[in-house]
Write a protein that holds these residues in place. Structure first.
Motif, PDB file in Angstrom:
ATOM      1  N   THR A  31       3.952 -12.780  14.219  1.00 26.53           N
ATOM      2  CA  THR A  31       2.842 -12.882  13.268  1.00 26.53           C
ATOM      3  C   THR A  31       3.277 -12.436  11.880  1.00 26.53           C
ATOM      4  OG1 THR A  31       1.223 -12.497  15.012  1.00 26.53           O
ATOM      5  CG2 THR A  31       0.505 -12.101  12.757  1.00 26.53           C
ATOM      6  N   PHE A  32       3.973 -11.307  11.785  1.00 22.05           N
ATOM      7  CA  PHE A  32       4.423 -10.805  10.492  1.00 22.05           C
ATOM      8  C   PHE A  32       5.403 -11.777   9.841  1.00 22.05           C
ATOM      9  CE2 PHE A  32       7.475  -8.325   7.950  1.00 22.05           C
ATOM     10  CZ  PHE A  32       6.601  -7.800   7.007  1.00 22.05           C
ATOM     11  N   SER A  33       6.325 -12.297  10.629  1.00 24.71           N
ATOM     12  CA  SER A  33       7.306 -13.244  10.080  1.00 24.71           C
ATOM     13  C   SER A  33       6.618 -14.509   9.567  1.00 24.71           C
ATOM     14  CB  SER A  33       8.342 -13.603  11.148  1.00 24.71           C
ATOM     15  OG  SER A  33       9.057 -12.469  11.570  1.00 24.71           O
ATOM     16  N   ALA A  34       5.623 -14.984  10.324  1.00 26.72           N
ATOM     17  CA  ALA A  34       4.916 -16.179   9.896  1.00 26.72           C
ATOM     18  C   ALA A  34       4.189 -15.933   8.574  1.00 26.72           C
ATOM     19  CB  ALA A  34       3.924 -16.605  10.975  1.00 26.72           C
ATOM     20  N   HIS A  35       3.553 -14.743   8.453  1.00 28.51           N
ATOM     21  CA  HIS A  35       2.881 -14.398   7.192  1.00 28.51           C
ATOM     22  C   HIS A  35       3.878 -14.355   6.044  1.00 28.51           C
ATOM     23  CE1 HIS A  35      -1.202 -13.803   8.400  1.00 28.51           C
ATOM     24  NE2 HIS A  35      -0.907 -12.882   9.313  1.00 28.51           N
ATOM     25  N   GLY A  80       0.629  -6.529  10.712  1.00 31.40           N
ATOM     26  CA  GLY A  80       1.580  -7.077  11.680  1.00 31.40           C
ATOM     27  C   GLY A  80       2.887  -6.323  11.769  1.00 31.40           C
ATOM     28  N   THR A  81       3.003  -5.206  11.058  1.00 26.96           N
ATOM     29  CA  THR A  81       4.244  -4.417  11.107  1.00 26.96           C
ATOM     30  C   THR A  81       3.897  -2.948  10.891  1.00 26.96           C
ATOM     31  OG1 THR A  81       6.493  -4.256  10.222  1.00 26.96           O
ATOM     32  CG2 THR A  81       4.735  -4.680   8.641  1.00 26.96           C
ATOM     33  N   ASP A  82       4.916  -2.106  10.714  1.00 22.50           N
ATOM     34  CA  ASP A  82       4.692  -0.680  10.469  1.00 22.50           C
ATOM     35  C   ASP A  82       3.785  -0.493   9.250  1.00 22.50           C
ATOM     36  OD1 ASP A  82       5.551   2.274  10.746  1.00 22.50           O
ATOM     37  OD2 ASP A  82       5.979   1.785   8.644  1.00 22.50           O
ATOM     38  N   PRO A  83       2.693   0.308   9.366  1.00 23.76           N
ATOM     39  CA  PRO A  83       1.751   0.441   8.246  1.00 23.76           C
ATOM     40  C   PRO A  83       2.392   0.888   6.951  1.00 23.76           C
ATOM     41  CG  PRO A  83       0.816   1.373  10.246  1.00 23.76           C
ATOM     42  CD  PRO A  83       2.242   1.041  10.563  1.00 23.76           C
ATOM     43  N   GLU A  84       3.340   1.822   7.036  1.00 16.32           N
ATOM     44  CA  GLU A  84       3.956   2.333   5.812  1.00 16.32           C
ATOM     45  C   GLU A  84       4.778   1.241   5.133  1.00 16.32           C
ATOM     46  OE1 GLU A  84       6.863   6.007   4.370  1.00 16.32           O
ATOM     47  OE2 GLU A  84       6.056   5.941   6.405  1.00 16.32           O
ATOM     48  N   SER A  93       2.463  -1.568   3.834  1.00 18.19           N
ATOM     49  CA  SER A  93       1.805  -1.220   2.573  1.00 18.19           C
ATOM     50  C   SER A  93       2.753  -1.380   1.403  1.00 18.19           C
ATOM     51  CB  SER A  93       1.283   0.217   2.628  1.00 18.19           C
ATOM     52  OG  SER A  93       0.306   0.364   3.640  1.00 18.19           O
ATOM     53  N   ALA A  94       3.998  -0.963   1.587  1.00 24.35           N
ATOM     54  CA  ALA A  94       4.980  -1.082   0.506  1.00 24.35           C
ATOM     55  C   ALA A  94       5.221  -2.548   0.154  1.00 24.35           C
ATOM     56  CB  ALA A  94       6.289  -0.407   0.926  1.00 24.35           C
ATOM     57  N   ILE A  95       5.356  -3.383   1.196  1.00 22.61           N
ATOM     58  CA  ILE A  95       5.570  -4.815   0.942  1.00 22.61           C
ATOM     59  C   ILE A  95       4.345  -5.409   0.254  1.00 22.61           C
ATOM     60  CG2 ILE A  95       5.829  -7.061   2.065  1.00 22.61           C
ATOM     61  CD1 ILE A  95       7.555  -5.650   4.166  1.00 22.61           C
ATOM     62  N   ALA A  96       3.144  -5.018   0.701  1.00 24.64           N
ATOM     63  CA  ALA A  96       1.910  -5.548   0.114  1.00 24.64           C
ATOM     64  C   ALA A  96       1.829  -5.204  -1.365  1.00 24.64           C
ATOM     65  CB  ALA A  96       0.696  -4.999   0.852  1.00 24.64           C
ATOM     66  N   MET A  97       2.113  -3.946  -1.724  1.00 27.92           N
ATOM     67  CA  MET A  97       2.048  -3.542  -3.132  1.00 27.92           C
ATOM     68  C   MET A  97       3.106  -4.262  -3.966  1.00 27.92           C
ATOM     69  SD  MET A  97       1.077   0.535  -3.058  1.00 27.92           S
ATOM     70  CE  MET A  97       2.366   1.031  -1.908  1.00 27.92           C
ATOM     71  N   HIS A 124      -6.480  -3.448   5.490  1.00 30.95           N
ATOM     72  CA  HIS A 124      -6.978  -2.209   6.106  1.00 30.95           C
ATOM     73  C   HIS A 124      -6.145  -1.016   5.671  1.00 30.95           C
ATOM     74  CE1 HIS A 124     -10.138  -3.625   8.741  1.00 30.95           C
ATOM     75  NE2 HIS A 124      -9.380  -4.634   9.120  1.00 30.95           N
ATOM     76  N   HIS A 125      -5.088  -1.243   4.889  1.00 27.86           N
ATOM     77  CA  HIS A 125      -4.208  -0.150   4.498  1.00 27.86           C
ATOM     78  C   HIS A 125      -4.876   0.734   3.450  1.00 27.86           C
ATOM     79  CE1 HIS A 125      -1.063  -1.642   6.936  1.00 27.86           C
ATOM     80  NE2 HIS A 125      -0.771  -2.709   6.201  1.00 27.86           N
ATOM     81  N   GLY A 126      -5.015   2.015   3.751  1.00 28.49           N
ATOM     82  CA  GLY A 126      -5.656   2.932   2.829  1.00 28.49           C
ATOM     83  C   GLY A 126      -4.896   3.099   1.523  1.00 28.49           C
ATOM     84  N   VAL A 127      -3.550   2.934   1.558  1.00 33.97           N
ATOM     85  CA  VAL A 127      -2.755   3.102   0.344  1.00 33.97           C
ATOM     86  C   VAL A 127      -3.158   2.076  -0.704  1.00 33.97           C
ATOM     87  CG1 VAL A 127      -0.408   3.027  -0.594  1.00 33.97           C
ATOM     88  CG2 VAL A 127      -0.834   4.072   1.643  1.00 33.97           C
ATOM     89  N   LEU A 128      -3.513   0.873  -0.265  1.00 35.74           N
ATOM     90  CA  LEU A 128      -3.882  -0.185  -1.201  1.00 35.74           C
ATOM     91  C   LEU A 128      -5.207   0.110  -1.895  1.00 35.74           C
ATOM     92  CD1 LEU A 128      -2.815  -3.472   0.623  1.00 35.74           C
ATOM     93  CD2 LEU A 128      -1.666  -2.257  -1.227  1.00 35.74           C
ATOM     94  N   LYS A 129      -6.044   0.935  -1.279  1.00 32.21           N
ATOM     95  CA  LYS A 129      -7.294   1.308  -1.948  1.00 32.21           C
ATOM     96  C   LYS A 129      -6.981   2.130  -3.196  1.00 32.21           C
ATOM     97  CE  LYS A 129      -9.530   1.516   2.596  1.00 32.21           C
ATOM     98  NZ  LYS A 129     -10.214   2.365   3.585  1.00 32.21           N
ATOM     99  N   ASN A 130      -6.066   3.075  -3.062  1.00 29.82           N
ATOM    100  CA  ASN A 130      -5.662   3.866  -4.225  1.00 29.82           C
ATOM    101  C   ASN A 130      -4.922   2.999  -5.234  1.00 29.82           C
ATOM    102  OD1 ASN A 130      -5.247   6.514  -5.568  1.00 29.82           O
ATOM    103  ND2 ASN A 130      -3.090   6.035  -5.193  1.00 29.82           N
ATOM    104  N   TYR A 131      -4.157   2.044  -4.750  1.00 33.60           N
ATOM    105  CA  TYR A 131      -3.431   1.111  -5.628  1.00 33.60           C
ATOM    106  C   TYR A 131      -4.419   0.376  -6.539  1.00 33.60           C
ATOM    107  CZ  TYR A 131      -0.559  -2.981  -6.884  1.00 33.60           C
ATOM    108  OH  TYR A 131       0.111  -3.965  -7.552  1.00 33.60           O
TER     109      TYR A 131
END
Length: 831
Positions: A411-415, A440-444, A447-451, A469-476
């Motif tokens: 799933t993560f690779s497809a995304h 689809g992967t480790d939350p930490e 989150s880094a990849i998402a940011m 759903h990552h809380g770090v992105l809320k602060n971002y």
């Protein structure tokens, strides 16, 4: 636009429903193959045409429902030399042209006459529905040619060319039947036949003869039955008659072929016109299908999000990012659709939506993407008025879980594969929709990849909406410029989502509550809550506090705004009442002075007559002095009254000037209307903006003129105006609006017997109505009319609600039917 994105956002289903609204199979096929436009000018043009069709459908004129036959394949055949149309082909062409004529008549019946109260919201351009209709070629001569040969049901007409041949065929057929009857009419010959009724074989009449009587009836055997018991014989006497009938039938077929060839030749000579008519009618039918679907979903057309406008009037200039969806309902959900509000204004280019599962985050993404596609396909949207959308050069979506076993992709690779393709194609004019970014992967690491992905998209100025759903992105979302948090609301009492989007506040996942509601054992739920209390209680409390504070601020702001509006209205009404009273006093004095001047004139005549009589009689110096003193005293009295009246008028003008320029005492001035430095400067000089003349037209002082006057530029005119007739406005950069609303006395804002609000937004219409009431009250106009149209009733209800709240309005009611009925309201002001 990628087919994958169109399918993800379910645009292909919308396009199919639009195609089903077409009355032509060719138009339906064309719609199925069309893609949303990416050119802003093309989108505007398409929406304008569909909106005109939309208004036409709502105009009340009965819409022709006749379908258009498929003739696209026939037109190329007309190029073939010597080609002859079959009856059904010619009939299809005739029906198409007739349906096109009915279509044109419907469009021409009242093109441009929109339903009262309705407006397309688009300006007049070089291409409009009336223009397209006027360009349709006239193919009615072809219709007459086709139906000269064919009946209305498609059968061949009994033309004079055919009648003589048909008559000979009937005579020969009668003679043939007489010959055959000699075999079937006697008992002796009937016993030789299997059937007393003759048969047809290869277009020739034959008798069914029993095999054992074969030699008794001489003739040609055409066929033998499978059992060998029956022979189909054409008697010798019948052969010649059959031959003659066959010859005449061939002659008739040849004559029919000749007539069809001539008809085809006439049609082929006009092939260019027919091809043009076909192409333009199919195009118009695709527009009508869009309009019919738009009406079916009760849609409104979105304004241009890059620069919201209605016609040529700019409603609200926006920066490059302007996306506002108001009460957006997914068109495929029907009555189950929950309205969604989402907006991206100002410099906001990225929105991060958080909140619980099943809360509507993914549906919101799909609505935004789908509505952008529908808008660029020329469709109205199931939204409320005020919705704006930019025109995107590409819409990209990564929504849902995807796995590819054949390519060994998780799933993560497809995304990541999808997102890599998206960021390689997206531009600053693109819309990117990312569902569950970083999942689809480790939350930490996720989150880094998402940011990092969001950083890249922000740098490219791509308009992006993502859920997570990552809380770090809320602060971002709080720390990055141009990024805004949003959340889907969750009802803590019912433990269920409300599907409402709250802009500016991140949401909580509420996973524990949802798990408990779905049957997870209480022990596990309690342990999960313990972990949450230990690790994330502070964050949850912060978010909950923010939500509560947000609601309190909204309530306070709304109450403050209402109170400010009430105080301003009371102050304005008081000032207007004082002005009206003083104006009435001056009017009364002016009437008295008029009578006084009349008395003076009459007295002067009387005295002149008296002087004349004295001259004729005994004239003394004493009598002459008395007459002159009488006249001088009378003139002094009138002059004194004139001077007092002029002073009163100047006082009123100064009062009006004070109100218009905001020169009110500091303690009575609204705080938001204050200008730095106290009063607005009243010094007039070159460059000063002023209100000039009796009608207070806005202009700019250019230079001084002789005798206390100034050269003022008003629009394209330059004129000399005395300084006493000029009112200085605030210098550039300061607040130029009057602090207290007073009536604008320019000609366009003077009281009128009728005002027309058609085509205006409700807010704009109510402002025009307010100015009309003020101007009517000042000028003494007690009754006037308001034209608001019927339409959906938005203007009508808004006008009546506004009139109900006005203290100056004594009564209002709909006009008589012949004067406009429910589309027009009569207003009566208090005396």
């Amino acid at each position: 636009m990628h087919d994958k994105t169109l399918k993800l956002l379910e645009f292909d289903l919308i396009r199919t429903r639009v195609a089903e609204s077409a009355l032509s199979e060719e138009a339906a096929r064309r719609l199925e193959g069309e893609l949303p436009l990416t050119d802003p000018g093309g989108v505007e043009e398409l929406k304008k045409l569909v909106a005109e069709f939309f208004d036409k459908l709502n105009s009340g004129d009965e819409e022709p429902r006749g379908s258009f036959p498929d003739i696209g394949f026939l037109i190329p055949k007309l190029e073939v030399e010597g080609m002859v149309l079959e009856l059904d082909e010619a009939y299809a062409l005739g029906v198409f042209i007739q349906a096109a004529d009915a279509f044109q008549r419907w469009l021409r019946s009242s093109h441009g006459d929109r339903a009262q109260g309705e407006s397309t919201g688009f300006g007049e351009g070089p291409t409009s529905l009336p223009v397209l209709v006027s360009e349709l070629p006239d193919c009615s001569p072809l219709t007459r040619e086709i139906f000269r040969v064919l009946n209305k049901d498609g059968s061949l007409r009994d033309l004079p060319e055919f009648r003589a041949i048909k008559g000979r065929i009937r005579n020969l057929t009668g003679e043939l039947e007489a010959v055959v009857s000699r075999y079937t009419g006697t008992e002796e010959t009937r016993r030789m036949l299997q059937s007393a009724l003759p048969s047809q074989r290869d277009g020739r009449m034959v008798l069914a003869v029993k095999a054992n009587f074969r030699g008794r009836i001489k003739g040609i055997v055409h066929e033998v039955s499978s059992t060998g018991q029956t022979l189909f014989v054409e008697p010798e006497e019948v052969v010649e008659k059959n031959n003659e009938i066959l010859i005449e039938t061939r002659r008739l077929d040849g004559e029919i072929r000749r007539v069809l060839r001539e008809m085809t030749s006439h049609i082929a000579a006009q092939r260019g016109l027919l091809e043009e008519l076909h192409e333009k009618i199919i195009h118009l039918e695709t527009l009508r299908a869009r309009a019919r679907y738009s009406r079916e979903i009760r849609g409104h057309f979105a304004l241009d999000g890059d620069r919201a406008r209605q016609g040529n009037e700019v409603l609200s200039p926006l920066p490059a990012a302007g996306l506002v969806l108001t009460q957006a309902r997914h068109p495929l959900l029907g009555s189950k659709a929950v309205p969604v509000d989402i907006f991206m204004r100002g410099n906001t280019r990225t929105v991060i939506i958080t909140g619980p599962n099943t809360g509507g985050k993914t549906v919101t993404l799909k609505i935004v993407g789908l509505f952008a596609l529908m808008n660029q396909f020329g469709l109205a949207l199931p939204v409320e008025e005020g919705t704006t959308l930019p025109v995107f050069d590409g819409i990209y979506a990564d929504i849902g879980d995807e796995q590819s076993l054949s390519q060994s992709l998780s799933t993560f690779s497809a995304h990541m594969t999808n997102i890599a393709a998206i960021i390689g194609s997206a531009t600053e004019r693109s819309l990117v929709l990312l569902d569950e970014l970083g999942s689809g992967t480790d939350p930490e690491e996720g989150s880094a990849i998402a940011m990092a992905i969001l950083d890249y998209l922000i740098e490219k100025k791509v308009m992006t909406i993502t859920t997570t759903h990552h809380g770090v992105l809320k602060n971002y979302g709080y720390t990055r410029e141009g990024v805004e948090n949003a959340s889907v609301e969750f009802d803590g009492r019912t433990l269920s989502p409300t599907y409402r989007i709250i802009m500016g506040i991140p949401g909580e996942s509420r996973a524990v509550e949802i798990a408990a509601r779905n049957g997870l054992p209480e022990g596990i739920v309690s342990m999960a809550r313990t972990y949450l209390d230990e690790e994330r209680s502070d964050v949850s409390a912060l978010i909950a506090g923010l939500k509560k504070k947000h609601q309190e601020l909204d309530a306070t702001a709304a109450a403050s705004k209402a109170e400010i509006f009430r105080l301003r209205e009371e102050r304005r009404q008081a000032d207007l009442k004082e002005l009206r009273l003083r104006q009435k006093e001056i009017d009364l004095k002016a009437g008295g002075m008029g009578k006084f001047r009349l008395l003076l004139s009459e007295s002067r005549k009387t005295l002149e007559n008296l002087v004349r009589e004295l001259k004729e009689g005994e004239l003394t110096r004493e009598k002459t002095v008395k007459v002159k003193e009488f006249l001088a005293g009378l003139e002094r009295s009138v002059a004194a009254e004139d001077e007092a009246l002029e002073r009163e008028g100047q006082s009123l003008a100064e009062e009006r000037r004070r109100l218009e320029t905001g020169d009110v005492p500091e303690e009575g001035r609204p705080s938001e209307g204050k200008v730095s430095g106290g009063k607005v400067p009243a010094i007039i000089g070159p460059g000063t903006e002023v209100l000039a003349g009796e009608y207070h037209r806005r202009g700019t002082v250019l230079r001084a003129d002789k005798k206390g006057a100034w050269i003022v530029e008003i629009g394209s005119l330059r004129m000399s105006i005395p300084e006493k007739d000029l009112i200085a406005l605030a210098p550039s950069g300061e607040n130029k609006k009057p602090l207290i609303a007073v009536p604008d006395l320019s000609p366009e804002n003077q009281a009128r017997f009728e005002i027309n609000l058609l085509g205006m937004r409700l807010e704009e219409a109510l402002e025009v109505l307010r100015r009309q009431i003020d101007a009517a009250a000042l000028s003494g106009l007690r009754e006037f009319s308001v034209v608001h149209g019927k339409g959906d009733g938005i203007l009508q209800r808004g006008v009546h609600e506004f009139l109900k709240q006005q203290g100056l309005v004594a009564d209002y009611y709909f006009s008589r039917p012949e004067m406009g009925g429910f589309g027009r309201t009569e207003v009566v002001l208090k005396g």
